[in-house]
Design a protein around this motif. Structure first.
Motif, PDB file in Angstrom:
ATOM      1  N   TRP A  92     -10.811  -1.030   7.235  1.00 33.44           N
ATOM      2  CA  TRP A  92     -10.267  -0.106   8.233  1.00 33.44           C
ATOM      3  C   TRP A  92     -10.789   1.290   7.921  1.00 33.44           C
ATOM      4  O   TRP A  92     -10.588   1.802   6.816  1.00 33.44           O
ATOM      5  N   SER A  98      -4.825  -1.887   0.158  1.00 32.33           N
ATOM      6  CA  SER A  98      -4.874  -0.740  -0.758  1.00 32.33           C
ATOM      7  C   SER A  98      -3.481  -0.432  -1.297  1.00 32.33           C
ATOM      8  O   SER A  98      -3.330  -0.006  -2.448  1.00 32.33           O
ATOM      9  N   THR A 144      -4.752   5.451   5.809  1.00 31.33           N
ATOM     10  CA  THR A 144      -5.738   4.442   5.419  1.00 31.33           C
ATOM     11  C   THR A 144      -6.848   5.059   4.592  1.00 31.33           C
ATOM     12  O   THR A 144      -7.201   4.551   3.519  1.00 31.33           O
ATOM     13  N   GLN A 146      -5.628   6.298   1.367  1.00 29.68           N
ATOM     14  CA  GLN A 146      -5.058   5.175   0.616  1.00 29.68           C
ATOM     15  C   GLN A 146      -3.666   5.514   0.084  1.00 29.68           C
ATOM     16  O   GLN A 146      -3.368   5.356  -1.103  1.00 29.68           O
ATOM     17  N   SER A 174      -8.185  -2.261   4.041  1.00 31.64           N
ATOM     18  CA  SER A 174      -7.034  -2.168   4.941  1.00 31.64           C
ATOM     19  C   SER A 174      -5.828  -1.610   4.191  1.00 31.64           C
ATOM     20  O   SER A 174      -5.669  -1.821   2.982  1.00 31.64           O
ATOM     21  N   LEU A 175      -4.978  -0.903   4.920  1.00 32.76           N
ATOM     22  CA  LEU A 175      -3.847  -0.211   4.298  1.00 32.76           C
ATOM     23  C   LEU A 175      -2.910  -1.154   3.534  1.00 32.76           C
ATOM     24  O   LEU A 175      -2.453  -0.808   2.432  1.00 32.76           O
ATOM     25  N   SER A 195     -12.508   1.913   4.674  1.00 26.67           N
ATOM     26  CA  SER A 195     -11.620   1.768   3.523  1.00 26.67           C
ATOM     27  C   SER A 195     -11.030   0.363   3.544  1.00 26.67           C
ATOM     28  O   SER A 195     -11.014  -0.291   4.586  1.00 26.67           O
TER      29      SER A 195
END
Length: 305
Positions: free
Chosen positions: A90, A99, A61, A64, A95-96, A93
């Motif tokens: 998250w 991204s 996360t 990225q 959220s996965l 950053s």
């Protein structure tokens, strides 16, 4: 006909409700077509989170690192007048899933030369996540027009307990003595004002949107006490994320051991460094007033407080 694309990933469902509130005036307008693209990872992220699984995705996360996503199952237009990008935060950053999508070929196609409104729903820290999204948008040659950030207003101390309990139990009010976690339903409902303003601008003419539409609507509120904390936290997260990623893949024993060490470090940081930093900022406030005001203006842009 004006076309708006809404890109969203919501794990708890709260962001879905926020998106629905903002987009209701757009969907109800006869001359605005709203398409919804829900980002779906190939391997779904659970809710509520198992404790270890939550921390196991920390490196990917923060760094990225794109994860596989499900193919888009909706028919999209070749070009949109506006994209609304809704995301959770998250580990400071985006959220996965979001991204990951922003690094996909489809994002390159959709965002190029397109105005964008970002829509954030989170606990209270979103500044560093938005900085990372700005970098993605610049790379995609998109133009950030506005930002909306709604946060949990029950207080930092209370939400520090209430939000993790929500994540790990699936209950917004996990204990009777805890406040209800998340953005208030009143704030979610009131977010329709942003959709009203966007709809007005889209219906005003057929020209491209080139400037902020949400000025004066309190689209964001900058908590100056969190600016330094976010920057320090983001720097620390970056160092630990690189270290943990090098220890091995998500389910490896070496990463799990590293994560155990990191969680202990994080708790120690919270009970020692964070209070000391808060006290230092309070004592130095008279000397840093102008610098803080400048930082607040920067992070509040483009919509303003």
């Amino acid at each position: 006909m004006r076309r708006v694309l809404v890109i969203n990933y919501s794990q708890t469902g709260q962001l879905n409700r926020l998106v629905s509130s903002v987009c209701a005036p757009l969907s109800n307008a006869d001359n605005i077509q709203v398409d919804f693209l829900t980002v779906q990872p190939v391997t779904p992220y659970p809710f509520p989170w198992p404790f270890i699984r939550f921390f196991s995705i920390f490196p990917e996360t923060v760094l990225q690192i794109p994860q596989p996503l499900q193919p888009v199952s909706v028919e999209l237009a070749d070009k949109y007048d506006l994209i609304i990008l809704a995301y959770q935060v998250w580990f400071l950053s985006p959220s996965l899933p979001i991204s990951s999508f922003l690094q996909s070929p489809l994002a390159q196609q959709l965002f190029k030369n397109t105005p964008v409104v970002t829509l954030i729903g989170c606990r209270n820290m979103w500044l560093m996540a938005q900085e990372k999204v700005k970098i993605h948008l610049e790379r995609l040659e998109a133009k950030l027009i506005d930002n909306i950030a709604l946060v949990d207003k029950c207080g930092s101390a209370a939400s520090f307990l209430a939000t993790p309990m929500w994540m790990f139990t699936g209950k917004q009010k996990a204990k009777s003595w805890l406040p209800k976690a998340g953005i208030s339903e009143q704030d979610i409902k009131a977010a329709s004002r942003f959709g009203d303003r966007i709809a007005q601008r889209l219906q005003a003419d057929n020209n491209a949107i080139t400037s902020s539409m949400l000025t004066g609507l309190q689209a964001v509120t900058i908590d100056e006490k969190l600016i330094a904390s976010e920057r320090v936290g983001n720097h620390s997260f970056s160092i630990w994320a690189r270290l943990l990623y090098k220890l091995g893949p998500e389910h490896s024993l070496r990463r799990k051991f590293g994560l155990a060490v990191y969680v202990c470090f994080l708790l120690l940081l919270i009970v020692t460094v964070v209070p000391i930093t808060a006290l230092a900022k309070k004592l130095l406030a008279p000397l840093t007033k102008k610098r803080i005001a400048k930082q607040k203006r920067y992070f509040a842009a483009p919509s303003g407080e």
